[in-house]
Design a protein around this motif. Structure first.
Motif, mmCIF file in Angstrom:
data_model
loop_
_atom_site.group_PDB
_atom_site.id
_atom_site.type_symbol
_atom_site.label_atom_id
_atom_site.label_comp_id
_atom_site.label_asym_id
_atom_site.label_seq_id
_atom_site.Cartn_x
_atom_site.Cartn_y
_atom_site.Cartn_z
ATOM 1 N N GLY A 113 0.226 -14.836 -3.254
ATOM 2 C CA GLY A 113 -1.290 -15.084 -3.063
ATOM 3 C C GLY A 113 -1.864 -14.333 -1.737
ATOM 4 O O GLY A 113 -2.930 -14.342 -1.903
ATOM 5 N N ALA A 114 -1.143 -13.812 -0.978
ATOM 6 C CA ALA A 114 -1.689 -13.339 -0.071
ATOM 7 C C ALA A 114 -1.944 -11.725 -0.136
ATOM 8 O O ALA A 114 -3.007 -10.989 0.389
ATOM 9 N N HIS A 115 -1.365 -11.150 -1.044
ATOM 10 C CA HIS A 115 -1.257 -9.578 -1.471
ATOM 11 C C HIS A 115 -0.987 -9.711 -3.057
ATOM 12 O O HIS A 115 -0.601 -10.506 -3.577
ATOM 13 N N ASN A 116 -1.327 -8.389 -3.548
ATOM 14 C CA ASN A 116 -0.646 -8.060 -4.917
ATOM 15 C C ASN A 116 -0.756 -6.423 -4.786
ATOM 16 O O ASN A 116 -0.549 -5.753 -3.755
ATOM 17 N N VAL A 117 -0.111 -6.095 -5.881
ATOM 18 C CA VAL A 117 0.169 -4.600 -6.180
ATOM 19 C C VAL A 117 -0.344 -4.024 -7.195
ATOM 20 O O VAL A 117 -0.211 -4.456 -8.556
ATOM 21 N N PHE A 118 -1.287 -2.861 -7.033
ATOM 22 C CA PHE A 118 -1.710 -2.301 -8.155
ATOM 23 C C PHE A 118 -1.087 -0.727 -8.224
ATOM 24 O O PHE A 118 -1.018 -0.280 -7.289
ATOM 25 N N LYS A 119 -0.640 -0.360 -9.223
ATOM 26 C CA LYS A 119 -0.455 0.996 -9.359
ATOM 27 C C LYS A 119 -1.718 1.663 -10.090
ATOM 28 O O LYS A 119 -2.403 1.370 -10.903
ATOM 29 N N VAL A 120 -1.950 2.647 -9.205
ATOM 30 C CA VAL A 120 -3.343 3.563 -9.538
ATOM 31 C C VAL A 120 -3.099 4.975 -9.426
ATOM 32 O O VAL A 120 -2.109 5.313 -9.358
ATOM 33 N N ASN A 121 -4.063 5.616 -10.084
ATOM 34 C CA ASN A 121 -4.273 7.158 -9.647
ATOM 35 C C ASN A 121 -4.640 7.539 -8.545
ATOM 36 O O ASN A 121 -5.014 6.702 -7.775
ATOM 37 N N ALA A 122 -4.831 8.887 -8.212
ATOM 38 C CA ALA A 122 -5.094 9.570 -7.146
ATOM 39 C C ALA A 122 -6.404 9.112 -6.697
ATOM 40 O O ALA A 122 -6.704 8.738 -5.374
ATOM 41 N N THR A 123 -7.472 8.849 -7.530
ATOM 42 C CA THR A 123 -8.893 8.441 -7.211
ATOM 43 C C THR A 123 -8.873 7.166 -6.953
ATOM 44 O O THR A 123 -9.535 6.624 -6.110
#
Length: 134
Positions: free
Chosen positions: A61-71
């Motif tokens: 609940g404090a954080h999360n993780v997203f895999k994203v592209n360079a932009t």
């Protein structure tokens, strides 16, 4: 036909070697995945290979993780929220070579908290052993 057989055998040996040599990286070490940590410095001297794992530890609940592209990394833009990792013990398997980017999508954690990680993943530079065993 013999060439194909040799290629397949070599591929299997290299793949098995990669799995045996895989490392698990706790992102941020004992600090974990949090605001105000220098992930660029953390990753600087590490070598990430195909087959390795990243583990993101944080309070649920404090954080999360997203895999994203360079932009997305540069501008702290997340993908749809249903694509967030949210367990607090998220494991990301590094299956392909190339640049990889991860950010926290909670509040301004990415923008002002620096909660973002960029790494380069490569194929291991190890010669396969004749009989792989872990």
């Amino acid at each position: 036909m013999a060439t194909l057989s040799v290629f397949i055998t070599a591929f299997v040996l290299v793949s098995a070697t990669n799995i045996c040599l895989a490392k698990e990286f706790i992102v941020g070490d004992e600090s974990g995945w949090t605001k105000g940590y220098d992930y660029k410095a953390w990753a600087k001297d590490k070598v990430f290979n195909v087959g390795d794992k990243l583990v993101f530890h944080y309070p649920v609940g404090a954080h999360n993780v997203f895999k994203v592209n360079a932009t997305g990394f540069q501008n702290c833009i997340t993908s749809p929220t249903d694509q967030a990792l949210t367990t607090g013990n998220d494991i990301v398997f590094l299956a392909t070579p190339g640049k990889k980017w991860y950010i926290c999508g909670v509040g301004l954690h990415c923008e002002s908290g620096g909660q973002k990680l960029a790494i380069a993943v490569q194929f291991p530079q190890v010669a396969p052993s004749p009989s792989p065993s872990c």
